[in-house]
Design a protein around this motif. Sequence first.
Motif, short mmCIF file in Angstrom:
data_model
loop_
_atom_site.label_atom_id
_atom_site.label_comp_id
_atom_site.label_asym_id
_atom_site.label_seq_id
_atom_site.Cartn_x
_atom_site.Cartn_y
_atom_site.Cartn_z
N UNK A 1 -12.13 30.96 6.33
CA UNK A 1 -12.36 32.36 6.65
C UNK A 1 -13.62 32.49 7.50
N UNK A 2 -14.78 32.20 6.93
CA UNK A 2 -16.02 32.18 7.71
C UNK A 2 -16.23 30.80 8.32
N UNK A 3 -16.04 29.75 7.53
CA UNK A 3 -16.07 28.39 8.05
C UNK A 3 -15.38 27.49 7.03
N UNK A 4 -15.48 26.19 7.21
CA UNK A 4 -14.69 25.26 6.39
C UNK A 4 -15.10 25.28 4.93
N UNK A 5 -16.30 25.75 4.64
CA UNK A 5 -16.76 25.70 3.24
C UNK A 5 -15.98 26.64 2.33
N UNK A 6 -15.24 27.59 2.93
CA UNK A 6 -14.42 28.47 2.09
C UNK A 6 -13.41 27.70 1.29
N UNK A 7 -12.97 26.55 1.83
CA UNK A 7 -11.99 25.76 1.12
C UNK A 7 -12.57 25.08 -0.12
N UNK A 8 -13.92 24.95 -0.17
CA UNK A 8 -14.52 24.31 -1.33
C UNK A 8 -14.49 25.23 -2.54
N UNK A 9 -14.32 26.53 -2.29
CA UNK A 9 -14.48 27.49 -3.38
C UNK A 9 -13.16 27.89 -4.03
N UNK A 10 -12.05 27.44 -3.47
CA UNK A 10 -10.76 27.76 -4.08
C UNK A 10 -10.04 26.47 -4.41
N UNK A 11 -9.12 26.58 -5.38
CA UNK A 11 -8.27 25.43 -5.65
C UNK A 11 -7.08 25.52 -4.71
N UNK A 12 -7.01 24.62 -3.72
CA UNK A 12 -5.91 24.69 -2.77
C UNK A 12 -4.88 23.58 -2.99
N UNK A 13 -5.09 22.81 -4.04
CA UNK A 13 -4.09 21.80 -4.42
C UNK A 13 -3.40 22.31 -5.68
N UNK A 14 -2.07 22.38 -5.60
CA UNK A 14 -1.32 22.95 -6.72
C UNK A 14 -1.40 22.05 -7.95
N UNK A 15 -1.35 22.67 -9.14
CA UNK A 15 -1.38 21.91 -10.39
C UNK A 15 -0.21 20.95 -10.51
N UNK A 16 0.88 21.23 -9.80
CA UNK A 16 2.07 20.38 -9.89
C UNK A 16 1.76 18.95 -9.39
N UNK A 17 0.75 18.84 -8.54
CA UNK A 17 0.46 17.53 -7.96
C UNK A 17 -0.82 16.92 -8.52
N UNK A 18 -1.30 17.45 -9.65
CA UNK A 18 -2.50 16.91 -10.28
C UNK A 18 -2.12 16.18 -11.56
N UNK A 19 -2.67 14.98 -11.71
CA UNK A 19 -2.39 14.17 -12.89
C UNK A 19 -3.41 14.53 -13.97
N UNK A 20 -2.99 15.39 -14.91
CA UNK A 20 -3.93 15.92 -15.89
C UNK A 20 -4.39 14.91 -16.91
N UNK A 21 -3.77 13.74 -16.88
CA UNK A 21 -4.23 12.72 -17.82
C UNK A 21 -5.35 11.88 -17.22
N UNK A 22 -5.59 12.01 -15.92
CA UNK A 22 -6.61 11.16 -15.31
C UNK A 22 -7.99 11.74 -15.55
#
Lengths: 347, 344
Positions: free
Chosen positions: A168-189
Amino acid sequence: MVLMKMAFPFEKRVKLAQGLWLLSWFATLAGALTFTLGCFLKTELRRRAEVMDNTEIHAVPNTLMIVGLASLGINYFAGRICQDALDAGRFPRWKNFLQPFFGVSLFFSFLMLMAVIMSYAMKGNLESSLKIGLKNGIRFYKDTDTPGRCFQKQTIDRLQMEFRCCGNNDYRDWFEVQWISNRYLDFSSKEVKDRIKSNVDGRYLVDGVPFSCCNPSSPRPCIQYRLTNNSAHYNYEHQTEELNLYIRGCREALVNYYMGLMNTIGAVVLSVFLIQASVIVSLRYLQTAMEAVAGQENTEIETEGYLLEKGLKETFMEYMNPVLTLLMLNQVSSEAGAGGAEAGSSS
Amino acid sequence: MALMKVKFDLKKRVKLAQFVWFMYWFSVMAGVLVFSMGLFFKIELRKRSELMDNNESHFVPNLLIAVGLLACGINAFGGKICYDSLDPTKFAKWKPMLKPFLVSCVMFNALLVLTALLCFLMRIPLQFTLAEGLKNGMKFYKDTDTPGRCYMKRTLDMMQMEFRCCGNNNYKDWFEIQWVSNRYLNFGAKEVKDRIGSNVDGQYLMDGVPFSCCNPSSPRPCIQYQVTNNTAHYSYDHYTEDLNIWKRGCRDALLSYYGGLMNTIGALVLLVTMLEVGVMVGLQYVNTSLSTLANPEDPESESEGWILEKTVKETFTDIMAKMKNMGKGNQVDEGAEAPVATVS
C-alpha cells in the motif's frame, strides 16, 4: 446599458454566420471527443474497481459523458440556426426556441467547467478510496478459498506486476498481515508455532513479500523471504538493496496513473469548453444582430449586436424578480390569511 | 474469340470508369494497410531480437513494406488513368502506356501471392530461430555483469511474465543450467560445495525456477525453489500441482503469438490480392471499351470490352511465339554477322 455592443454591417453578419457554422461543426466533433474521453476514463476506473473502496470518483467520467452528449445536441442546433440566420424568412421560427436554448447551453457549459475542476480536485477522494481498497486487498490476499474474495490474490499480484509497485505505502505493509493461508502452514512444525505465538492475534507474520513484488531489473535472483535478515543471504544488505523489489507503493502508483490521465483529459476538456463558449457568444451576437433586421425593408443595413440588452446586474434582477415575487406573494397571502383569521376570531 | 466480352454504351462506360476509380482509391488504402502491417511486424520482431539468434531474417516484413509502398504507387497511377479515361483527349495521352502498365499489374499480383505464401511459411524458420535464441538467453540469464548481456535477465523475466510461459520447452529447462550468478553464491557453505561437486561442469544446478515463472492464479504463494521436493513444502505434490508455475514453454508461446500474427497478415495480403486483380480487370475493360469505339469521332457510340483479345490458350501461344521470335532474332543477327566477317 447594453453589454458589449458591437456594430455589424451586412458583410460582417454574413461572415459571422459562416464562421459560426464551421465552428459549430468543429464543436460537435469536440463534443464527441469529450464523450469518448469520458467513456475511456470510466473504463479505466472500472478495471481497477476491486482496489477502490467507493465509486465517488466516477462522477468525473459520468459528467463528461453527459456534457459530451449535450454538447453534440447544442452544437447541432447552433449549426442549424446559423444556417437559417441569413434568410430573413426562415429565421423568425427560431425566435421562441432561442431563449431556453441559451439557458440550457449555459447550464451545460457550466457543467463542463465543473467537470474540469472536479478532475483536478478529486485527487484526495481517489487517494483515500485507494488506501482503503488496497488495505482490504492485502488483508484478503490469502483468502483464495473464500467465495467473493478468491480472486483477490490474482488481482493484487497482477496489479503489482503491471504498475511495478509493492504493498500500500511500500513493501513493509506485507510484513503486517498474514498473506500465507493457514491451509499451507504446517502447524506441527516448531517454526510455525513460534511465529504464531510471537504476536497477540495468533497470525503467521513473515518479513517476506509475494513474488509479484520482485523487480525484473534486479541483477540477482529475487529475494522475497527474510528480507530484513542480512545474514540469511550471501552478499546482501537490505538497507542498500534497491533493485530487488519495487520500492514504490501501489497507492502512489495508481494515484499518479489516474491523476496523469485526468489532468490530460482536463486540459483537453478545457479547450473544448473554450470552443463551446465561443460558439454560444457568437450565436448570441448573430441572434441580436438579425433581430434588429427583422421587419425592415432593406435587409442589408448595419445593425448592432450585443450580449445582454441591459447590464449584467439588471438582467440578473430581471430573472430573479419572478422568483422573489413568488416568495413575497406567499408571505403577503399568509399575512392576509392571518389577518383575516384574527379578524374572524376577534369579531 | 475474345474472353468475356461485354457491350458498352456511354453511360455504362462512365459508370465503369467511376467505379474503377473509386476501387483504386480503396486499394490505395489497402496498400497503406499492408505497409503498416509490415512495419508493425518488423517492430515486433525487433522487440524480441535478443531472444532470437542473430540470423533472424527480416526478409518478410521488409517485403511487406516494399509491396505496400508499391501498391500505393501503382493504385494511385491506375486511379489517375481511370479519372482521365472519361476525357478522350486526356486518355489518348495514356493509351500507349496502358498495355505495359497492365502487364506490370499482373506481375505485381503474382508478387502479392508470393508474399502471402511467404507469410504463411515463415513459421518454420522462426521455430528454429526461437529455439536457438531462447536456449542462449537462458544460458546468459545470470550474466548481469557481462557487457552486452546485462539485460538478458530482465528481457527473459519480462517475456515469461508477459507470455505466461516458463523455460524453452517447459519449466524443467531451468533445472539444467546455472541461472544463479556465482557472485551471489557463498562458496564457503557446504550446500553450495555439494551441489557444485555433484556435476561434471562444476555448475550450481538446482530444482528451482526464477520468480517470473510464477502463476498469479495459483491459490497458494508461489513455490519456486525445491519444486520437485514434495516434503520441502506442506501439502504439496508437484505431480498434481498445475497452477503453481506456468506449464507452457516459451518457444510454444512465442511461436503461437508470431504464427497468429503472420497468419492474419497473410490472409490480409490475400484479400488485397483479390482486390488488386479486380481493379486490374476493371482497368482492362475500361481500356478495351475505349479502344473499340464503333465510330471513333463520336464519343457516345457503342463499344465492346473484353479481358483478353483471344482465348487464354491462343494468347499463351502468342506470347510463346513472340518470345521464340525474340530469341530467333538474336540468332539471325549473329548468323548474318558471321558470313559478313568471313567474306571480308
